[in-house]
Write an enzyme that holds these catalytic residues in place. Structure first.
Site, PDB file in Angstrom:
ATOM      1  N   LYS A 204       0.840  -1.207   0.000  1.00 50.95           N
ATOM      2  CA  LYS A 204       0.000   0.000   0.000  1.00 50.95           C
ATOM      3  C   LYS A 204       0.878   1.260   0.000  1.00 50.95           C
ATOM      4  CE  LYS A 204      -3.027   3.162   0.710  1.00 50.95           C
ATOM      5  NZ  LYS A 204      -3.981   3.613  -0.283  1.00 50.95           N
ATOM      6  N   CYS A 258      -3.253  10.664   1.358  1.00 51.10           N
ATOM      7  CA  CYS A 258      -2.528   9.437   0.998  1.00 51.10           C
ATOM      8  C   CYS A 258      -1.137   9.734   0.446  1.00 51.10           C
ATOM      9  CB  CYS A 258      -3.356   8.641  -0.014  1.00 51.10           C
ATOM     10  SG  CYS A 258      -4.807   7.897   0.749  1.00 51.10           S
TER      11      CYS A 258
HETATM   12  N1  LIG Z   1      -9.619   8.979   2.049  1.00 54.12           N
HETATM   13  C1  LIG Z   1      -9.031   8.170   1.180  1.00 54.12           C
HETATM   14  O1  LIG Z   1      -9.169   8.344  -0.022  1.00 54.12           O
HETATM   15  C2  LIG Z   1      -8.200   6.990   1.637  1.00 54.12           C
HETATM   16  C3  LIG Z   1      -7.782   6.049   0.683  1.00 54.12           C
HETATM   17  C4  LIG Z   1      -7.057   4.944   1.105  1.00 54.12           C
HETATM   18  C5  LIG Z   1      -6.722   4.807   2.456  1.00 54.12           C
HETATM   19  N2  LIG Z   1      -7.129   5.752   3.368  1.00 54.12           N
HETATM   20  C6  LIG Z   1      -6.781   5.557   4.762  1.00 54.12           C
HETATM   21  O2  LIG Z   1      -7.946   5.161   5.489  1.00 54.12           O
HETATM   22  C7  LIG Z   1      -7.880   5.672   6.826  1.00 54.12           C
HETATM   23  C8  LIG Z   1      -9.117   6.500   7.104  1.00 54.12           C
HETATM   24  O3  LIG Z   1      -9.099   7.599   6.226  1.00 54.12           O
HETATM   25  P1  LIG Z   1     -10.381   8.509   5.992  1.00 54.12           P
HETATM   26  O4  LIG Z   1     -10.068   9.354   4.814  1.00 54.12           O
HETATM   27  O5  LIG Z   1     -11.611   7.684   5.995  1.00 54.12           O
HETATM   28  O6  LIG Z   1     -10.350   9.388   7.332  1.00 54.12           O
HETATM   29  P2  LIG Z   1     -11.481  10.391   7.860  1.00 54.12           P
HETATM   30  O7  LIG Z   1     -10.783  11.406   8.692  1.00 54.12           O
HETATM   31  O8  LIG Z   1     -12.349  10.820   6.725  1.00 54.12           O
HETATM   32  O9  LIG Z   1     -12.384   9.479   8.800  1.00 54.12           O
HETATM   33  C9  LIG Z   1     -11.924   8.882   9.963  1.00 54.12           C
HETATM   34  C10 LIG Z   1     -13.055   8.895  10.982  1.00 54.12           C
HETATM   35  O10 LIG Z   1     -12.616   8.169  12.127  1.00 54.12           O
HETATM   36  C11 LIG Z   1     -13.144   8.791  13.286  1.00 54.12           C
HETATM   37  N3  LIG Z   1     -12.374   8.321  14.447  1.00 54.12           N
HETATM   38  C12 LIG Z   1     -11.151   8.708  14.881  1.00 54.12           C
HETATM   39  N4  LIG Z   1     -10.791   7.965  15.956  1.00 54.12           N
HETATM   40  C13 LIG Z   1     -11.806   7.103  16.199  1.00 54.12           C
HETATM   41  C14 LIG Z   1     -12.036   6.091  17.153  1.00 54.12           C
HETATM   42  N5  LIG Z   1     -11.118   5.792  18.106  1.00 54.12           N
HETATM   43  N6  LIG Z   1     -13.202   5.414  17.133  1.00 54.12           N
HETATM   44  C15 LIG Z   1     -14.126   5.696  16.187  1.00 54.12           C
HETATM   45  N7  LIG Z   1     -13.969   6.653  15.248  1.00 54.12           N
HETATM   46  C16 LIG Z   1     -12.825   7.336  15.247  1.00 54.12           C
HETATM   47  C17 LIG Z   1     -13.055  10.271  12.976  1.00 54.12           C
HETATM   48  O11 LIG Z   1     -13.948  11.025  13.775  1.00 54.12           O
HETATM   49  C18 LIG Z   1     -13.425  10.290  11.473  1.00 54.12           C
HETATM   50  O12 LIG Z   1     -14.808  10.514  11.287  1.00 54.12           O
HETATM   51  C19 LIG Z   1      -6.564   6.446   6.917  1.00 54.12           C
HETATM   52  O13 LIG Z   1      -5.563   5.605   7.416  1.00 54.12           O
HETATM   53  C20 LIG Z   1      -6.266   6.805   5.477  1.00 54.12           C
HETATM   54  O14 LIG Z   1      -4.899   7.006   5.249  1.00 54.12           O
HETATM   55  C21 LIG Z   1      -7.870   6.820   2.985  1.00 54.12           C
END
Ligand SMILES: NC(=O)c1ccc[n+]([C@@H]2O[C@H](COP(=O)([O-])OP(=O)(O)OC[C@H]3O[C@@H](n4cnc5c(N)ncnc54)[C@H](O)[C@@H]3O)[C@@H](O)[C@H]2O)c1
Length: 427
Positions: A204, A258
């Site tokens: 990844k 990312c």
């Molecule tokens: N956004 C993308 O396009 C993408 C693509 C691939 C991978 N990722 C990865 O996926 C992961 C999540 O990314 P995202 O974009 O969805 O993040 P985001 O910030 O949009 O969402 C994360 C959510 O998790 C919640 N949160 C934080 N701590 C928590 C806990 N202990 N319990 C419950 N909820 C909690 C936050 O309030 C938030 O709503 C990251 O590691 C990111 O790098 C994201």
């Protein structure tokens, strides 16, 4: 179908909850943000993503999707919480650790635990597994099936890519990988490859590092082309006619959660032997300064210039401003010794999500000396360029996304890869 508990309802967790619920699973989504939970329980969504609203509305209405601030017992737990970097660019995995601790009271023998968050190499073994083993679970003997299944969707197409993309499933044990693969087989139409958690973590990170390095090459080409008076876009177009060459496009820098973050997760673990990855990060991080230097050049003869900034998100047609180079550029302009008067416009961004005042397009462009296009939203691509001439004092546009048509009428458009004709605007 199994009961699934998804921890973190953001850009990844919410669509994931939606597609599993749509496939008939009983999904309980958990978020620490009460507004997110309240919005979801009303059948609404708090993020912009094509096709997501209808899926969530139906899933909530059918009872297949509920949300709360605490987890519930389930057969499968999917962790999709943030993994940002600290100011020193080391990974902050505390959200993943907290989410793992939070599910401890709800897990039972035989449950599957999947970390979807992007994580530094060895996080499954060094950070997540110890929390579970200290709680008494024997992972080597599959009391619980722990794995890392990184997500590789692109915002704007998440709902189709969640189903169609090929997936990598990295298990703590072989059996854990198989269990997780079976979970995804219910919704994923693409191939699913099973491997170890460490290989999945690295794969990844290397996907996004590959992209970061290639964007850095295009950005360096844009800078070199400015010095040598070459049109980088012509160069890229012609070089890419070679069957094995694919030079990317230059831009104002790399943002989002990312590509701008993931290479640091590898660099942190191998600082002495990753000069190329570090150079790519530096080049991409230098692009906001390069853009500001071009605005300085354009406005050399103007005191207190007005700049219209079009687009604040890290890419086009999304509402996400995380790590966005556009925000960086606005602050560099407002803190610049030239005292720029900056007016920002972005039809995708809500005022409460940015530390800058937003204006409507007419207000932003009115009497501006320069317009700076920083996101390739359809609204800008489809705009008649005469709009610039209608409102601006001098209709000069710096197009850092190369998304506008060529200069036309009084409107002068400078794409970032072709700055050879860029001259200071007359005072
Ligand atoms: N956004 C993308 O396009 C993408 C693509 C691939 C991978 N990722 C990865 O996926 C992961 C999540 O990314 P995202 O974009 O969805 O993040 P985001 O910030 O949009 O969402 C994360 C959510 O998790 C919640 N949160 C934080 N701590 C928590 C806990 N202990 N319990 C419950 N909820 C909690 C936050 O309030 C938030 O709503 C990251 O590691 C990111 O790098 C994201």
């Amino acid at each position: 179908m199994d009961n699934i508990c998804v921890i973190g309802l953001g850009y990844i967790g919410l669509p994931t909850s939606g597609i599993f619920a749509q496939a008939g699973a009983n999904v309980h989504g958990v978020d620490i943000n009460e507004d997110v939970v309240d919005t979801l329980n009303k059948g609404n969504i708090h993020i912009e993503e094509p096709g997501l609203a209808d899926v969530i509305k139906d899933a909530v209405a059918s009872g297949h999707l509920t949300a709360g601030t605490t987890p519930k017992e389930a057969d499968v737990f999917i962790i999709a919480v943030p993994t940002p970097v600290y100011d020193d660019q080391t990974a902050n995995v505390t959200y993943v650790e907290k989410a793992t601790k939070n599910i401890l009271p709800y897990i039972k023998k035989g449950d599957t635990i999947i970390v979807e968050s992007t994580i530094p190499p060895r996080t499954i073994y060094d950070n997540v597994a110890p929390i579970l083993t200290e709680a008494g679970w024997d992972l080597d003997n599959n009391d619980l099936y722990l794995s890392h299944c990184p997500e590789r969707v692109i915002p704007g197409k998440i709902m189709t890519e969640l189903k169609e993309n090929t997936r990598i499933v990295g298990g703590y044990t072989e059996e854990a990988a198989e269990k997780a693969a079976n979970v995804y087989r219910r919704v994923v139409e693409g191939d699913i490859f099973e491997t170890t958690a460490l290989t999945a973590e690295m794969s990844k990170l290397m996907e996004n590092t590959y992209r970061d390095v290639n964007i850095a090459l295009a950005n360096e080409l844009a800078k070199v082309s400015e010095k040598l008076n070459v049109n980088a876009h012509d160069v890229i177009h012609l070089a890419n006619m070679h069957p094995r060459v694919n030079i990317h496009q230059p831009g104002p820098g790399v943002g989002g959660h990312c590509i701008a973050v993931d290479p640091y997760f590898i660099i942190e673990k191998a600082k002495d032997i990753s000069p190329l990855m570090q150079a790519a990060r530096e080049i991409n991080n230098s692009m906001p300064d390069f853009v500001v230097s071009q605005v300085d050049k354009l406005t050399k003869n103007i005191s207190n210039p007005k700049v219209a900034v079009l687009g604040l998100t890290y890419k086009g047609n999304v509402d996400d401003v995380r790590e966005s180079p556009a925000i960086d550029i606005v602050f560099k302009l407002t803190n610049n010794k030239k005292h720029y008067d900056v007016y920002c416009h972005d039809p995708h961004v809500k005022q409460q999500h940015v530390p800058l005042r937003l204006h409507d397009m007419e207000e932003a462009l009115k009497q501006a000396d320069v317009a700076l296009v920083l996101a390739d939203h359809n609204e800008y691509k489809e705009m008649d360029p005469s709009v610039f001439a209608d409102h601006m004092k001098t209709p000069v546009v710096l197009d850092t996304r190369n998304c506008l048509p060529a200069s036309t009428g009084k409107t002068l458009i400078h794409p970032i890869g072709n700055l050879s004709g860029l001259e200071p605007i007359d005072a």
